[in-house]
Design a protein around this motif. Sequence first.
Motif, PDB file in Angstrom:
ATOM      1  N   ASP A  22      -0.125   5.996   0.259  1.00 21.06           N
ATOM      2  CA  ASP A  22       0.192   6.111   1.613  1.00 21.06           C
ATOM      3  C   ASP A  22      -0.690   5.888   2.558  1.00 21.06           C
ATOM      4  OD1 ASP A  22       2.683   7.181   0.985  1.00 21.06           O
ATOM      5  OD2 ASP A  22       2.009   9.180   0.786  1.00 21.06           O
ATOM      6  N   ARG A  23      -1.844   5.708   2.357  1.00 23.69           N
ATOM      7  CA  ARG A  23      -3.252   5.469   3.341  1.00 23.69           C
ATOM      8  C   ARG A  23      -3.106   3.938   3.278  1.00 23.69           C
ATOM      9  NH1 ARG A  23      -8.690   7.835   1.159  1.00 23.69           N
ATOM     10  NH2 ARG A  23      -9.493   6.536   2.709  1.00 23.69           N
ATOM     11  N   VAL A  24      -3.052   3.164   2.103  1.00 22.40           N
ATOM     12  CA  VAL A  24      -2.885   1.824   1.886  1.00 22.40           C
ATOM     13  C   VAL A  24      -1.695   1.250   2.857  1.00 22.40           C
ATOM     14  CG1 VAL A  24      -2.471  -0.091   0.542  1.00 22.40           C
ATOM     15  CG2 VAL A  24      -4.304   1.615  -0.212  1.00 22.40           C
ATOM     16  N   LEU A  25      -0.451   1.915   2.688  1.00 22.33           N
ATOM     17  CA  LEU A  25       0.812   1.474   3.439  1.00 22.33           C
ATOM     18  C   LEU A  25       0.657   1.753   4.773  1.00 22.33           C
ATOM     19  CD1 LEU A  25       3.420   2.722   0.871  1.00 22.33           C
ATOM     20  CD2 LEU A  25       2.809   0.510   1.206  1.00 22.33           C
ATOM     21  N   GLY A  26      -0.043   2.714   5.345  1.00 24.91           N
ATOM     22  CA  GLY A  26      -0.215   3.047   6.684  1.00 24.91           C
ATOM     23  C   GLY A  26      -1.029   2.005   7.312  1.00 24.91           C
ATOM     24  N   TRP A  27      -2.054   1.154   6.520  1.00 25.25           N
ATOM     25  CA  TRP A  27      -3.067   0.322   7.029  1.00 25.25           C
ATOM     26  C   TRP A  27      -2.242  -0.902   7.181  1.00 25.25           C
ATOM     27  CZ3 TRP A  27      -5.012  -4.486   5.356  1.00 25.25           C
ATOM     28  CH2 TRP A  27      -5.970  -4.892   6.274  1.00 25.25           C
ATOM     29  N   LEU A  28      -1.275  -1.340   5.972  1.00 28.08           N
ATOM     30  CA  LEU A  28      -0.524  -2.357   6.015  1.00 28.08           C
ATOM     31  C   LEU A  28       0.719  -2.386   7.103  1.00 28.08           C
ATOM     32  CD1 LEU A  28      -0.063  -2.977   2.342  1.00 28.08           C
ATOM     33  CD2 LEU A  28      -1.404  -4.283   3.630  1.00 28.08           C
ATOM     34  N   GLU A 133     -28.308   0.346 -17.760  1.00 34.37           N
ATOM     35  CA  GLU A 133     -27.953   1.689 -17.755  1.00 34.37           C
ATOM     36  C   GLU A 133     -28.136   2.387 -16.487  1.00 34.37           C
ATOM     37  OE1 GLU A 133     -29.685   3.675 -21.121  1.00 34.37           O
ATOM     38  OE2 GLU A 133     -29.247   2.288 -22.265  1.00 34.37           O
ATOM     39  N   ARG A 134     -29.035   1.805 -15.435  1.00 31.70           N
ATOM     40  CA  ARG A 134     -29.442   2.550 -14.273  1.00 31.70           C
ATOM     41  C   ARG A 134     -28.664   2.034 -13.150  1.00 31.70           C
ATOM     42  NH1 ARG A 134     -34.113   0.041 -16.370  1.00 31.70           N
ATOM     43  NH2 ARG A 134     -33.929  -1.466 -14.278  1.00 31.70           N
ATOM     44  N   VAL A 135     -27.456   2.651 -13.086  1.00 30.52           N
ATOM     45  CA  VAL A 135     -26.588   2.351 -11.974  1.00 30.52           C
ATOM     46  C   VAL A 135     -26.086   3.792 -11.196  1.00 30.52           C
ATOM     47  CG1 VAL A 135     -24.360   1.293 -11.368  1.00 30.52           C
ATOM     48  CG2 VAL A 135     -25.507   0.289 -13.014  1.00 30.52           C
ATOM     49  N   PRO A 136     -26.405   3.959 -10.172  1.00 28.66           N
ATOM     50  CA  PRO A 136     -26.083   5.449  -9.404  1.00 28.66           C
ATOM     51  C   PRO A 136     -24.738   5.147  -9.090  1.00 28.66           C
ATOM     52  CG  PRO A 136     -27.244   3.673  -8.078  1.00 28.66           C
ATOM     53  CD  PRO A 136     -27.289   3.126  -9.386  1.00 28.66           C
ATOM     54  N   PRO A 137     -23.886   6.290  -9.212  1.00 31.63           N
ATOM     55  CA  PRO A 137     -22.486   6.460  -9.002  1.00 31.63           C
ATOM     56  C   PRO A 137     -21.992   5.986  -7.545  1.00 31.63           C
ATOM     57  CG  PRO A 137     -23.359   9.011  -9.049  1.00 31.63           C
ATOM     58  CD  PRO A 137     -24.754   7.711  -9.234  1.00 31.63           C
ATOM     59  N   ALA A 138     -20.979   5.438  -7.253  1.00 33.03           N
ATOM     60  CA  ALA A 138     -20.678   4.885  -6.071  1.00 33.03           C
ATOM     61  C   ALA A 138     -19.087   5.320  -5.891  1.00 33.03           C
ATOM     62  CB  ALA A 138     -20.595   3.234  -6.103  1.00 33.03           C
ATOM     63  N   GLU A 139     -18.770   5.985  -4.692  1.00 35.40           N
ATOM     64  CA  GLU A 139     -17.465   6.547  -4.412  1.00 35.40           C
ATOM     65  C   GLU A 139     -16.823   5.309  -3.529  1.00 35.40           C
ATOM     66  OE1 GLU A 139     -16.031   9.299  -5.325  1.00 35.40           O
ATOM     67  OE2 GLU A 139     -17.749   9.607  -6.564  1.00 35.40           O
ATOM     68  N   ASP A 140     -15.361   5.032  -4.021  1.00 34.31           N
ATOM     69  CA  ASP A 140     -14.912   4.042  -2.934  1.00 34.31           C
ATOM     70  C   ASP A 140     -13.575   4.795  -2.607  1.00 34.31           C
ATOM     71  OD1 ASP A 140     -16.581   2.039  -3.968  1.00 34.31           O
ATOM     72  OD2 ASP A 140     -15.668   1.900  -5.924  1.00 34.31           O
ATOM     73  N   ALA A 141     -13.201   4.284  -1.351  1.00 28.37           N
ATOM     74  CA  ALA A 141     -11.960   4.659  -0.621  1.00 28.37           C
ATOM     75  C   ALA A 141     -10.956   3.604  -1.228  1.00 28.37           C
ATOM     76  CB  ALA A 141     -12.096   4.233   0.645  1.00 28.37           C
ATOM     77  N   PRO A 142      -9.541   4.151  -1.127  1.00 29.49           N
ATOM     78  CA  PRO A 142      -8.580   3.069  -1.703  1.00 29.49           C
ATOM     79  C   PRO A 142      -8.700   1.789  -1.347  1.00 29.49           C
ATOM     80  CG  PRO A 142      -7.601   5.047  -0.921  1.00 29.49           C
ATOM     81  CD  PRO A 142      -8.963   5.149  -0.427  1.00 29.49           C
ATOM     82  N   GLY A 143      -8.453   0.683  -2.048  1.00 29.67           N
ATOM     83  CA  GLY A 143      -8.854  -0.716  -1.809  1.00 29.67           C
ATOM     84  C   GLY A 143      -7.752  -1.664  -1.982  1.00 29.67           C
ATOM     85  N   LEU A 144      -7.527  -2.742  -1.527  1.00 31.16           N
ATOM     86  CA  LEU A 144      -6.658  -3.735  -1.430  1.00 31.16           C
ATOM     87  C   LEU A 144      -7.282  -5.185  -1.341  1.00 31.16           C
ATOM     88  CD1 LEU A 144      -4.032  -3.965   1.522  1.00 31.16           C
ATOM     89  CD2 LEU A 144      -6.140  -2.380   1.232  1.00 31.16           C
ATOM     90  N   MET A 145      -6.241  -6.092  -1.308  1.00 27.15           N
ATOM     91  CA  MET A 145      -6.908  -7.611  -1.097  1.00 27.15           C
ATOM     92  C   MET A 145      -5.743  -8.119   0.018  1.00 27.15           C
ATOM     93  SD  MET A 145      -8.380  -9.334  -4.458  1.00 27.15           S
ATOM     94  CE  MET A 145      -8.733 -10.718  -3.453  1.00 27.15           C
TER      95      MET A 145
END
Length: 161
Positions: A22-28, A133-145
């Motif tokens: 729904d967040r993505v559709l709101g942006w679109l 092996e040394r990759v810190p966690p990354a949080e991501d918001a919903p994405g699209l192209m």
Amino acid sequence: MLIAQVSDIHAAPDNDHLARFDRVLGWLAQLQPDVLVLSGDLTDDGWLEGYRQIAARLGKVPYASLILPGNSDDRRLMRSVWGENAWAKDACDGALHIASGHVHRPIAGMFAGIPAHICASVCPANPVCFGTERVPPAEDAPGLMIHRYMNSVLTSHHVRV
């Protein structure tokens, strides 16, 4: 022409991925693309009601939608909701560009001399993988192209909402 690509919703009764969609559709709704391509993995575990809820949302948008099944999709259930008309047909004549989903995070590169992009996901992203092996966690918001085709040139934009 503006082509929105959304991938990997992975909606299920026990997650909030439809709210992320729904967040993505709101942006679109503000962008108003010419077409929306959903590049697979719409639900998990054959959740028929999830397909129905996605179809209801797509029925309210003013632009066309094309749907590609992913490896976690149940094609029989998808056909029961959308029939055959919403499915994207094979359009791989002379590919100048490859765009897919499945990995859950945006990646760009070349494949056999052709620009290739992997769309971010609506669902939470998979961990980043750089071969170490040394990759810190990354949080991501919903994405699209957003693929912009103008004057015979295609430009692809990765967007987080």
